[in-house]
Motif scaffolding. Structure first.
Motif, short mmCIF file in Angstrom:
data_model
loop_
_atom_site.label_atom_id
_atom_site.label_comp_id
_atom_site.label_asym_id
_atom_site.label_seq_id
_atom_site.Cartn_x
_atom_site.Cartn_y
_atom_site.Cartn_z
N ARG A 23 0.45 -1.75 0.54
CA ARG A 23 -0.06 -0.17 0.03
C ARG A 23 0.39 1.24 0.18
O ARG A 23 0.76 1.79 -0.67
N LYS A 267 -12.62 -2.87 6.73
CA LYS A 267 -10.75 -2.37 6.97
C LYS A 267 -11.66 -0.84 5.65
O LYS A 267 -11.03 0.50 5.81
N SER A 285 -8.71 4.61 12.01
CA SER A 285 -7.56 4.02 13.31
C SER A 285 -7.12 2.58 12.72
O SER A 285 -8.99 2.34 12.34
N PRO A 286 -6.31 2.64 13.40
CA PRO A 286 -6.13 1.01 13.47
C PRO A 286 -6.75 0.47 15.16
O PRO A 286 -6.16 -0.86 14.83
N ARG A 287 -7.01 1.27 15.32
CA ARG A 287 -7.71 0.48 16.72
C ARG A 287 -8.80 0.03 16.94
O ARG A 287 -9.74 0.96 16.62
N ARG A 288 -9.43 -0.59 17.63
CA ARG A 288 -10.65 -1.87 17.46
C ARG A 288 -11.63 -1.06 19.16
O ARG A 288 -12.06 -2.33 18.88
N ASP B 71 -2.90 -2.49 12.77
CA ASP B 71 -2.85 -3.41 11.29
C ASP B 71 -4.28 -2.93 11.31
O ASP B 71 -5.50 -3.77 11.64
N PRO B 72 -4.83 -2.12 10.36
CA PRO B 72 -6.54 -1.43 10.24
C PRO B 72 -7.03 -3.15 10.04
O PRO B 72 -8.11 -2.61 9.34
N ARG B 73 -6.29 -3.55 9.08
CA ARG B 73 -7.12 -5.32 8.77
C ARG B 73 -7.81 -5.35 9.77
O ARG B 73 -8.26 -6.83 9.87
N ARG B 74 -7.17 -5.21 11.28
CA ARG B 74 -7.43 -7.06 12.77
C ARG B 74 -8.97 -6.13 12.73
O ARG B 74 -9.26 -4.84 12.56
#
Lengths: 372, 372
Positions: A23, A267, A285-288, B71-74
């Motif tokens: 990417r 995503k 954001s990659p934070r979940r 990681d945005p895929r998580r």
């Protein structure tokens, strides 16, 4: 030697399609104006679950179009009166996040209808919300009282119903059978009154088991996360989720339920009302951390209301899908949440919590659509 | 005249071994390259309770290794789903501190299982937590109801159990007999389900009186403070705490209980699973406000979960002790709490409270392990 030729060797291996390295390289090529990698970009797009035919929505343009101007002649309520149906003995954070997000975006009034246990707590989170302790869970109701309590609960919400521009049904609702029966009654009444409904969380569990509740109701938006989406696909299409044909499957799902708008979170976000599929892939954001879905449902409610106001006041010709206020609301909410989450993450990193993202809603909206 | 010779006269009196003056002088000698004080330094190390053979752990290296990349895929849950068992009529701060610390470090979901009285309060501290009002104390349960209430309480926690990556048992648990009986049932079930358990506070009181609960369970970590450590040494080794042979005694204690990891908090932290002893002595804060142990237990839970994920995804050869996720989790937590406490103290001094330290967790982790 052009930059694109110089870099094209990097893409021999399509296994790289979803990697961060790939990417970053694509970004570099785009920045340099390269275009030799169309095939690889399409493949990446497929791997990301959008499908080559899916269009990136002009989400920020939509936000600018539908957000009402700040006009001192307007009075309380005109920028939106929302209600969240949710909050039980176990969950109080989710309805709070949905309701406060609506206010932070610019709605004027935000109500929560929840159980008594939840009400005290939700009230304590913020004096800005109007919290109604009207829902009941089975443990507090005897079998012989159920019919009368059902009537009372639905009646309490019903007397407020026509004041609302949109309902959010589901954040922190829980799965108590009696409570869900009451919520079924509330959804039926909202539908009769032509009030838009955003359905999230346990509301989706309810709807997945009773699709007629929303079937054919074009003012319903469903905002499933990965597991809720799986459940809907299973119930409606009787198959597994197909990430390679994500757009097509989403369109079929929306048609299968009938006339509703579905916001598939991921995503990249995909939004479809069964006609077209819109994609929003701006950086988030990659934070979940838990609770982000609740901000989203509250945001869809506000933006859908604004879209409805905007569409009713304009004669501007647009393609059919972009004249659906629920689709516009979903696209706008997706973009705003992604920008707010990115902003919060830039400052708080791994410690980012949902409240931090909520605190960034105002600034993100201002960045997209300055008040003047 | 060399600087070391010039200063060596200062150390004749080993009474000075633990004083701040002595440590500042040692720092000066080290900075100047002096080495004449080996004997005095070793004596100081012993006086500090580590013993000459104990190795300083590469705690920051461990944190960098086990902390998952953003990681945005998580999706939600992959960075950790934790639960704290604690919170009763008297104590509500402790379980909140443990649960919120887990989120601030980067876990996705943090639950608390507590009594009804405690739940309303803990919920009101933060909408980010999911709080289950399921525990019961003796005062609310008749003798003839106890068996059925026990089944109900354990059943309520059990139905969630397999979603959790780690349990923290003990913060604010209290010592009510019936409540502790229920927690015994919960620990037994967690162990059957192979869920890691961090035991702190009143959970240690429970375990000290029923060592079989954790005996031979390598996914248990015990985090005693000075008094809880004394109790464990008394119960297991039937002697007093020996600060001169601290490492050896800790190792014997871990072996005596059988296969568990013990984190002995102190001026320097010692961590042992009965195989080796690791020391963490990076600078912390001299402030001893209540609640810091709760941050620690929540942090051990997150880092142990991350260590477990990391170890299951890597084939990297390491010495046995460093392939134990509970040991890695304890080392990482020790370093992060020390750095956060030092950061909070630098700004708030004597007014430093536990919430101030929690607010520094994110920045401290970012300093050690930047997200990009």
């Amino acid at each position: 030697m052009s930059s694109s030729v110089a870099l094209s060797g990097c893409f021999e291996n399509c296994m790289l399609a979803s990697s961060a390295v790939f990417r970053r390289q694509l970004f570099l090529i785009r920045s340099l104006g390269g275009n030799c990698c169309r095939v690889h970009m399409d493949r990446m797009q497929e791997a990301e679950g959008a499908g080559a035919a899916t269009l990136e929505a002009d989400a920020e343009g939509i936000i600018r179009k539908i957000t009402p101007v700040m006009d001192p002649r307007r009075y309380k309520g005109q920028a939106g009166k929302l209600a969240v149906i949710g909050g039980c003995r176990e969950y109080t954070g989710a309805p709070y996040f949905a309701a406060i997000s609506a206010l932070k975006i610019g709605a004027d009034l935000s109500h929560v209808f929840c159980t008594k246990d939840a009400a005290t707590v939700i009230k304590s989170y913020s004096p800005e919300l109007i919290v109604h302790p009207v829902l009941e869970e089975s443990y507090g109701v005897r079998d012989d009282e159920k019919a009368s309590v059902f009537g009372k609960v639905v009646g309490e919400v019903k007397k407020w119903m026509e004041r609302f521009d949109c309902l959010v049904v589901g954040p922190g609702l829980g799965r108590d059978t009696f409570l869900l029966d009451c919520v079924t009654g509330i959804i039926r009444h909202a539908r009769e009154a032509n009030i838009p409904i955003v359905i999230d969380g346990d509301g989706l569990f309810l709807v997945a088991n009773n699709l007629d509740l929303v079937k054919g109701y074009s003012l319903a938006a469903l905002t499933p996360n990965i597991n809720e989406y799986k459940l809907l696909v299973k119930k409606v299409l009787d198959c597994e989720v197909n990430d390679q044909e994500a757009s097509e499957q989403l369109k079929l799902l929306a048609r299968g339920i009938g006339d509703v708008t579905i916001f598939r979170k991921g995503k990249l976000d995909l939004i479809s009302d069964g006609e077209t599929v819109n994609k929003v892939s701006i950086s988030g954001s990659p934070r979940r951390c838990g609770g982000q879905g609740d901000i989203l449902s509250g945001s869809v409610a506000v933006f859908s209301s604004w879209s409805r106001q905007h569409l009713s006041s304009t004669k501007e010709a647009t393609e059919k899908s972009l004249s659906n206020p629920m689709v516009l609301g979903c696209i706008a909410a997706s973009a705003l949440i992604r920008k707010s989450a990115a902003l919060a993450f830039a400052s708080k990193k791994r410690a980012t919590l949902t409240t931090d993202i909520i605190e960034c809603l105002g600034r993100s909206l201002e960045d997209i659509c300055p008040t003047e």
